[in-house]
Each structure stands twice: as C-alpha cells, then as structure tokens.
Design a protein around this motif. Sequence first.
Motif, PDB file in Angstrom:
ATOM      1  N   ILE A 183       1.794  -8.012 169.078  1.00  0.00           N
ATOM      2  CA  ILE A 183       2.308  -8.572 170.337  1.00  0.00           C
ATOM      3  C   ILE A 183       1.156  -8.953 171.266  1.00  0.00           C
ATOM      4  CG2 ILE A 183       3.569  -7.971 172.439  1.00  0.00           C
ATOM      5  CD1 ILE A 183       5.541  -6.437 170.685  1.00  0.00           C
ATOM      6  N   VAL A 184       0.143  -8.108 171.342  1.00  0.00           N
ATOM      7  CA  VAL A 184      -1.020  -8.431 172.181  1.00  0.00           C
ATOM      8  C   VAL A 184      -1.722  -9.681 171.660  1.00  0.00           C
ATOM      9  CG1 VAL A 184      -3.298  -7.634 172.923  1.00  0.00           C
ATOM     10  CG2 VAL A 184      -1.348  -6.056 172.938  1.00  0.00           C
ATOM     11  N   ILE A 185      -1.885  -9.761 170.349  1.00  0.00           N
ATOM     12  CA  ILE A 185      -2.540 -10.927 169.750  1.00  0.00           C
ATOM     13  C   ILE A 185      -1.719 -12.191 169.990  1.00  0.00           C
ATOM     14  CG2 ILE A 185      -3.210 -11.973 167.546  1.00  0.00           C
ATOM     15  CD1 ILE A 185      -3.932  -9.104 166.622  1.00  0.00           C
ATOM     16  N   ARG A 186      -0.403 -12.090 169.851  1.00  0.00           N
ATOM     17  CA  ARG A 186       0.460 -13.258 170.102  1.00  0.00           C
ATOM     18  C   ARG A 186       0.364 -13.700 171.553  1.00  0.00           C
ATOM     19  NH1 ARG A 186       3.579 -14.506 165.806  1.00  0.00           N
ATOM     20  NH2 ARG A 186       3.979 -12.865 164.264  1.00  0.00           N
ATOM     21  N   ALA A 187       0.241 -12.767 172.472  1.00  0.00           N
ATOM     22  CA  ALA A 187       0.090 -13.130 173.880  1.00  0.00           C
ATOM     23  C   ALA A 187      -1.213 -13.912 174.100  1.00  0.00           C
ATOM     24  CB  ALA A 187       0.118 -11.872 174.749  1.00  0.00           C
ATOM     25  N   CYS A 188      -2.273 -13.490 173.446  1.00  0.00           N
ATOM     26  CA  CYS A 188      -3.554 -14.225 173.548  1.00  0.00           C
ATOM     27  C   CYS A 188      -3.410 -15.630 172.981  1.00  0.00           C
ATOM     28  CB  CYS A 188      -4.655 -13.466 172.823  1.00  0.00           C
ATOM     29  SG  CYS A 188      -5.075 -11.865 173.550  1.00  0.00           S
TER      30      CYS A 188
END
Length: 383
Positions: free
Chosen positions: A166-171
């Motif tokens: 989820i953090v990577i997708r936000a980036c």
Amino acid sequence: MVNGAVLVSTLLSLVAAARSTRRATEPGARRWARPEAFLALVVALVYLNQVLFTVYVLRVHGGDATFIARYLPEGYFALEDGPAMRGLAEHFPKPELLAPSLLRVQAFLELPFGLLIYLTVLRWLDRGLYRRLATSWLVWAASLSYTFVFCAVEWDLRNPYTVDDIVIRACSAVLTPFFLRWLARQEGDGPGRASFARMLLFAASAWAFGYLVLTVYDTALLYNLGHLGGRLPGAVLALCILVGARVASSRLPDGEAGIALSSVAGGLRWALLLFFVPALAVRYGVNFGSPPLAAAAGLAICLAAGACALRECLSGAGTARIALWAAQGTTALALGGAVGYAAVRLVTDEYYEAGLLRGAAAFLAVVVAVCAVSDRRLARWTV
C-alpha cells in the motif's frame, strides 16, 4: 470500498470529464515519446522481476510458493522451473536479496502499466484527445481512483506484505501522473479524421493489443511465468497483427466519413474519455464489489458517450437524414451484436475478459463496416 470507488469515479467522470479536456495544449515534437514505447519498458521490467522472483523462490524456498500462495486466490504461481531457469538460479549470488521481487516491485509498476495501456489505445484513436486528457487534472483523478481500488483489493487479500504494498502504491500514485503529463506534452499533431480503413485497423489493433495485455496479465502479473511457453505462439501472432495494423494506419491518408461512421468514432472517443477515471473500479467491481452496480456504471457511461456523440454528429442534420441514420445504426448494432455474440461463444476462455475482448473487436469491426458501406451508398443516392 470498491463499490464506493465505482460510484464516486463514475459520477466524477460524467460531471467533469468533458469540461476538463476542452483547453488546447501546445503539441510537442518528440516522436519517440509515445505511451506504447514506455509501456514496452514497463512490461520488460515486469518480466525481469518475474525472472528474479522465480530465482528467489527456487533458491530460498526450494521452488515451493505455498508460503505466499495461501493468501491469494487460485491461479497464481505457476513457476517456470526448466533447466535454463534452474541453471540461472543455481549461479545467482545472494538470492535472499531478491525478496522485494515478491509483490513489492509489482505494486509500483501496476499503476503505470494500467494507465499506459489506456492512454495508448486513446492515442491510436485521437492524438489530440490523448494529449488534452493526459495533461489535465483527470490523470490525477485516475491515478487516485486506480490506486484506491488496488489498495482495497490488497486489503481484501491481506498478506504479510500488504502494508508495504500500500505504501509503495501510494508512491507510484504520486509519481506516475507527473511522468504521464510530461509524456503527453511531447505529442505532436496527428490525423484526427475517422475513415473506414483507419477504424478497421483500430479494431484489429485493439484486439491484438488486448490479447498481449492478457498474456502479460496471466504470465507475469499473476506470477505464472510457467504459462509463457504455451501462450508464446499466440502472443507472437498478435504482436505481428498489432505492428502491421499500426504501420498501415500511420500510412493512410486522411479520409472522409459519413454521419454514421462519424457517430461510431465519436462514440468511441467519448467512451474512452468518460471511462478513463472509473475504468479500473468498474473492472474490479465485478469481482470485489457488486456486479450489478459495476454493470450499471458501465451502461451509464456508454449511454452518456452515445448521447454526446450523437449531439455532435447529428447537429444540423435534417429529419430525413436522422431517420436514415437510425436505420443504419439499428442494422449495424443488430449485425454487430450477432457477430460479437458468436465470437464470444466460439471459444471457452480461461479469463472472461478474453471473450469480451474478442466479441467487442468483432462487434466494432462489423458496426464500422456496415456504417461505412451504408454511408457511401446513401451519398451516391443523394448526389
């Protein structure tokens, strides 16, 4: 959560998409800066990651992907474990460092992969609309919508890597729109008029392109690199058709289109514009939300696109010509629907999208042919 994304993204698109793409932008002149070129780069990175992931599983987990497969639905992790892959794995140094190849790399690449697919098809149909759409705020709305859906699906299929993903997708959601806006600004002018030949080539391109996308989806995005050998002959054929159709289309002169064919091209333009933001939400609404709601959203967008196209194409036409157009459209839709249905039922597909793609391409080709031929006949009779 996916149902909410379907509703919000569809309403946003219907209300604001048309107004957001009216302002013209200055065209660029870098012919190499095309979405399909960067899509090919993303696909190459996806397959490279699949090779590294396979090395990781073979060396670190003894070729057994059960440690992650138990968190996901059936249909994942058909690994390629032939002699070449095992030889690479045996000689790969420090394979434990390849752990991020599991889900994390793909979490970053899926958004640009999806958006570049969409913008590539739009560019083939109308370069000007592609440039205006990709440089508008709608690319940010699409990035947010797609990322929200991806994250909702991630949470529904929770696993030890969900928070990281989820953090990577936000980036990725922040970085991808900047890149797409830059890319669209490099676009030069191109032919915008529809013609019989160009629309048929567009239908062939869309089918071949969709076939390749589904191949990547199965063999790479689902970690089924072991399926690639069986799908390779069909993928090579589809690639040849795609390249041939795009080369032929680029060499066609601008053509004239009658009212019926113009309405088909206009409907496609409006549909691609209005579907841009809610496309992924509608797609995943079938599996992770409410299928009737997803179908209703798709139908609403299609009806709105048709209404906008007809308002443009039939403006100023007399009552008699509108009546003839209605007859043309009814005939084209009936024949196209029959052929499209037959194309769907012709083969039993592993993924329902493959049947829909084949049916949609056949439907479009027949509709284009009927409209173009009848436009020419009517033009001769009225001379």
